[in-house]
Design an enzyme around this catalytic site. Structure first.
Site, PDB file in Angstrom:
ATOM      1  N   THR B 154       0.825  -1.212   0.000  1.00  0.00           N
ATOM      2  CA  THR B 154       0.000   0.000   0.000  1.00  0.00           C
ATOM      3  C   THR B 154       0.860   1.265   0.000  1.00  0.00           C
ATOM      4  OG1 THR B 154      -1.794  -1.094   1.167  1.00  0.00           O
ATOM      5  CG2 THR B 154      -1.676   1.290   1.407  1.00  0.00           C
ATOM      6  N   GLY B 193       2.875  -2.468   9.037  1.00  0.00           N
ATOM      7  CA  GLY B 193       3.343  -2.995  10.315  1.00  0.00           C
ATOM      8  C   GLY B 193       4.827  -3.285  10.222  1.00  0.00           C
ATOM      9  N   ARG B 326     -27.192 -10.810  35.126  1.00  0.00           N
ATOM     10  CA  ARG B 326     -27.643  -9.467  35.467  1.00  0.00           C
ATOM     11  C   ARG B 326     -29.168  -9.410  35.516  1.00  0.00           C
ATOM     12  NH1 ARG B 326     -25.944  -4.359  37.265  1.00  0.00           N
ATOM     13  NH2 ARG B 326     -27.221  -2.732  36.330  1.00  0.00           N
ATOM     14  N   GLY B 415     -23.059   0.096  30.921  1.00  0.00           N
ATOM     15  CA  GLY B 415     -21.814   0.750  31.328  1.00  0.00           C
ATOM     16  C   GLY B 415     -20.675  -0.242  31.513  1.00  0.00           C
ATOM     17  N   THR B 436     -11.525  -2.754   6.360  1.00  0.00           N
ATOM     18  CA  THR B 436     -10.968  -2.053   5.190  1.00  0.00           C
ATOM     19  C   THR B 436      -9.568  -2.503   4.807  1.00  0.00           C
ATOM     20  OG1 THR B 436     -10.304  -0.167   6.597  1.00  0.00           O
ATOM     21  CG2 THR B 436     -12.373   0.045   5.394  1.00  0.00           C
ATOM     22  N   GLU B 438      -6.539  -5.533   3.959  1.00  0.00           N
ATOM     23  CA  GLU B 438      -6.541  -6.785   3.184  1.00  0.00           C
ATOM     24  C   GLU B 438      -7.717  -6.793   2.210  1.00  0.00           C
ATOM     25  OE1 GLU B 438      -4.552  -9.721   3.394  1.00  0.00           O
ATOM     26  OE2 GLU B 438      -3.117  -8.558   4.557  1.00  0.00           O
ATOM     27  N   ASP B 440     -10.565  -3.639   0.923  1.00  0.00           N
ATOM     28  CA  ASP B 440     -11.723  -2.927   1.449  1.00  0.00           C
ATOM     29  C   ASP B 440     -12.983  -3.762   1.205  1.00  0.00           C
ATOM     30  OD1 ASP B 440     -12.972  -0.018   2.072  1.00  0.00           O
ATOM     31  OD2 ASP B 440     -14.147  -1.033   0.519  1.00  0.00           O
TER      32      ASP B 440
END
Lengths: 595, 595
Positions: B154, B193, B326, B415, B436, B438, B440
């Site tokens: 890229t 990377g 919960r 939360g 997006t 490898e 898009d």
């Protein structure tokens, strides 16, 4: 800065046909800025100062200190006192206060929300739930930030159902004190801004118990720290640590181990305890009393609706700017094609821009309503209820829309969108919590749905049994017709095909409104009919309600979209410039919104 | 750890009716773990060691160093060599390698992706595009991490259209060297990377120019640092800084100022340059040559599909665990209701769980196909093309699904979901870029759409003009019928109402398959008909294609959903336990998926 978020490029685009409408950008911008445009412009001017900007590289601890210092800057700029009483230097300008506050989202959402904690929640609790003595004693310190405070409502065990909080405030007539206490771990106050570090006091919601009777949840002013800066005896603090966003705010937990405060620290506007422990209130029902108190704090939802809408605008400004400059892949003419010329890219961004316009227009109407109620000009119980329903309908839609839009904007910018410096990922991370705090979006929409059901049922009030029976038969027939009759839907959509074509030539409001309103009515009627099967069987009623819960929430969402559509349409009418009115993003909204 | 992500509680729920199917959890789990379950279990065992875990409080710089040290741990654990040749200590096990690699997402997505950069991209480029000499020289260092490397494809100016990169590799026969050069800012390699800090070499994609002719993009091995650890002359590095996620990876930019490398550093499997500068390749077309090279790197997309699916499973595991514990708001019996008992909560989580199952089953088939091609067992050009189309269809759906699911899981935990320690926000932030990079997602789906159009057109190949005319007439009639005939759609949906009811009693596969496949066919046929209007007019053709781009992408998405449905159905058939087969999340998928 966000001012420009909705401003299309003023450079004429050679690709535009000669018949494209000439948009009066300034006039359109004025319309979007709305009733308190002057306050918004003032706020935007202020946050051009980089001292208000977010510094992305700061770790949590430094970010928190920076935001605290920015709050002091807001005080210096007299930017946060508009809602407070004139006798303390405020302006009693409720709408303007919210408008200015919303704009802070563009500087740093942590700054916006920490301001909201201090002046919108902690300060408002004292202002709205307290009385003159409380105002005199604490509001000056709240306003000048010499008393940073926490708003202690949510607990580990109860967020949406705050009427069930476990913290107790037990009155002791011997010493004329309340004893604030956290009886179990689930009753620890949780997620409170200013609790981990900066708060020296808190407005604490607790079950008021006097003479052995629980009178429900009330709000108390509780000092957390003494003059020496050390936590007072019985105060427990924990740090929530790293969050998904808003890391400039020191959220944390507060607990109370038999903390004693004077009787007069009860914020007693809606309920009071006499020295001997006698409870009194002008509102008999504890439930209604609590919801009246909560209602005075609706401004949090109001401001989130506006902040989220402007954050969407900011995200789209970034993505559309990129899309008009970035090129990729050769076009038919051998030139690389600008992203905005791709059909898919237009479909990704423009309907979201139109929705954002609609939300901004709807928000301004909402803010006018809020200002009317809180200034006292139009403050009846019905006005209050309408305001709360409006808040419950609009805040979910605009906050979800912001997350969706910021994500689509991020993706539309590819790898560049993922770089923190380009703001999209940070804004999205910070706004994530907007969809569940100040009322979980689904819980709020359920409130709207219940109101829709109630309004629907009112049509049948006072009708006798025979009328109800006729209604039931009608419904059955209706239901059969509806069930067999996706043909009917097909017909409606076929008709709509013609409407859509006429939309190309100009708005055909009546049909659009009929379709959107009819959608809400049909959804509510269907649910009401299914619920009716329970009769007086409460267990069955609860089961049926639960089975229809998801549909009820969808009906509420449809109602919110209708409200946005109406505000949008009103705004187009109010546009006195015929050419600007034809801007595609205004004219074709409905069609694109429902793609 | 993620093993449990799809395991329902084994404690019998007293609310379950006696007729609920008894699910053989172990067997269901085996089915989900798939063909390389043993490798997955091994990886999950390995990352139980907290040395592999993400430390949330680390800033970017410390996080990067931690992840680098974790890569060395992976080497020590022999966890990343499965795909490499046996003569270097690898296993030539392509499917197993990807399966093991995917599991790292549960430890820290930064660890997964940095491993992917080193062994999946940089290492694979040498393995797949290089020849024996290159393998002997560099693979041992790649494998043991003594040569950390970047994959430099890229550029700032070109991401999706990588055939148009600006970096040049000009052959100099005098010195028998290539000159790697960045001619303008847009040609700087970007988002790589290992580029900001750790890479000492890079596989660089550049336009190969020899004897004045550009032969298109080829890959070159370029050393970045000398023995002394200092960047070599002409190498430029910049740090991308903070990102929305994956901050354990040192992404950055690389530029080359007339950097000379030996002729033999061209990875010459698909094209070579002789000492005198003569170019040769077994593939004549530069376009096909480049896409053949790209095709060898498909494994990145394969692994993202699996990693995203298992990340969804992990998010749902967290949210469903919370939802079963919960409680909030009193129920009809006066007890607080567990979240999972709310109709809306079930609708939020269970359809997403079913979709995740479908994606996991589809991924295993995909991985088998990949393994067949890369092992050489089933490696024809058609197999390669099918594999790439499959990758382009599945990776978008599963990565978008992961973002949607992790967000819904976050909101469903309120939360608590926003607290970093509960993992949902971090996972979502890290996986954001999966949609997006490898490839898009929209660009990939457009590839699938084009393949669908090509396959559709093949029906008419070799037909004479009369047959085509008859077809055109038929289409017009069909179109008219279709246009007038939302009634027809209404009818289909009405029929589907009956199908849905039969689904309650058992899968009615034929109808479901017909509906899903018919949907794809109709979408593709409609688009093809609209495109046909262009005839041989290329400009009009390009315009019509662009106008239909969004619909084509939707058709591709529908095709991907069909593939998932088929894999899911096959998996249900393969389940030899009649009771487990009836697990609601298996049986009712289609219905819930399409809510």
């Amino acid at each position: 800065m966000v001012d420009a978020a909705v401003r299309p490029s003023t450079t004429p685009d050679p690709r535009e046909s000669a018949t494209a409408p000439r948009i009066d950008v300034a006039r359109l911008n004025d319309a979007l800025m709305g009733t308190w445009g002057d306050v918004r412009r003032q706020a935007r001017e202020m946050i051009k100062d980089s001292a208000f900007w977010r510094k992305d590289e700061l770790g949590k601890d430094d970010h928190r200190e920076r935001v605290l210092s920015q709050l002091h800057l807001l005080v210096d700029n007299k930017a946060v006192h508009r809602a407070f009483p004139k006798r303390f230097g405020g302006e009693e300008n409720n709408g303007g206060n919210i408008a200015g506050f919303e704009e802070l989202v563009a500087a740093d959402p942590s700054l916006q929300i920490k301001s909201g904690v201090q002046w919108g929640l902690f300060g408002s609790a004292i202002l709205q739930l307290g009385t003159k003595e409380h105002h005199d004693k604490w509001l000056p310190g709240v306003m000048d930030l010499s008393i940073p405070g926490a708003f202690a409502m949510t607990e580990i065990g109860h967020g949406s159902d705050v009427a069930a909080v476990g913290t107790t405030a037990t009155y002791d007539p011997e010493t004329e004190e309340f004893i604030i206490h956290t009886p179990f771990r689930g009753a620890v106050k949780e997620y409170l801004g200013n609790a981990a570090l900066h708060g020296i006091a808190a407005t604490v919601f607790a079950q008021l118990i006097t003479n052995g009777v629980n009178h429900g949840v009330h709000c108390f002013y509780v000092p957390l720290r003494g003059e020496d800066g050390v936590d007072l005896p019985g105060i427990g603090r924990e740090d929530d640590g790293l969050k998904g966003g808003l890391n400039g705010i020191d959220n944390g937990r507060l607990s109370f181990d038999q903390v004693r405060i004077p009787r007069t620290n009860l914020l007693n506007r809606y309920g009071d305890v006499a020295p001997d422990g006698t409870y009194s209130s002008a509102i008999d029902s504890p439930g209604r009393r609590f919801f009246t108190m909560l209602g005075t704090l609706v401004q949090g939802r109001v401001s989130l609706d506006g902040a989220a809408s402007w954050a969407s605008a900011l995200g789209l400004h970034i993505a559309i700017t990129y899309a008009t400059q970035r090129r990729q892949f050769d076009g038919a003419d051998g030139q690389e094609v600008v992203l905005m010329d791709y059909g898919k890219h237009q479909r990704r961004l423009l309907p979201r821009l139109a929705t954002t316009y609609a939300q901004i227009f709807a928000h301004d109407e909402f803010l006018q309503k809020f200002d009317g109620v809180f200034s006292g000009r139009t403050d009846t119980p019905d006005d209050r209820e309408d305001l709360e329903t409006l808040a419950a309908a609009l805040k979910p839609l605009s906050t979800w829309h912001a997350l969706d839009t910021l994500q689509e904007a991020r993706e539309a910018c590819g790898g560049a969108g993922f770089m923190f410096e380009n703001r999209l990922v940070g804004l999205r991370a910070d706004l994530d919590i907007y969809v569940t705090f100040e009322g979980d979006n689904n819980v709020l929409l359920q409130l709207v749905g219940k109101r829709l059901l109630t309004d629907y049922a009112k049509q049948f009030q006072g009708k006798d049994a025979a009328a109800l029976a006729r209604y039931a038969v009608g419904m059955t027939a209706g239901k059969l017709f509806h069930g067999a009759g996706l043909r009917q839907l097909g017909q409606a959509v076929t008709d709509f095909g013609q409407v859509a074509r006429s939309v190309e030539r100009g708005l055909r409001e009546e049909q659009q409104h009929d379709l959107l309103a009819g959608r809400v009515q049909q959804m509510v009627a269907d649910i009401a009919t299914r619920l009716r099967a329970a009769g007086k069987d409460k267990v069955l009623g609860a089961r049926l309600f639960n089975e229809n819960q998801a549909e009820l929430i969808e009906a509420a969402r449809a109602h919110g979209e209708l409200l946005q559509w109406e505000a949008f349409t009103d705004a187009v009418h109010a546009m006195d410039d015929a050419e600007t009115k034809k801007a595609p993003v205004l004219e074709k909204t409905l069609k694109r919104q429902k793609r």
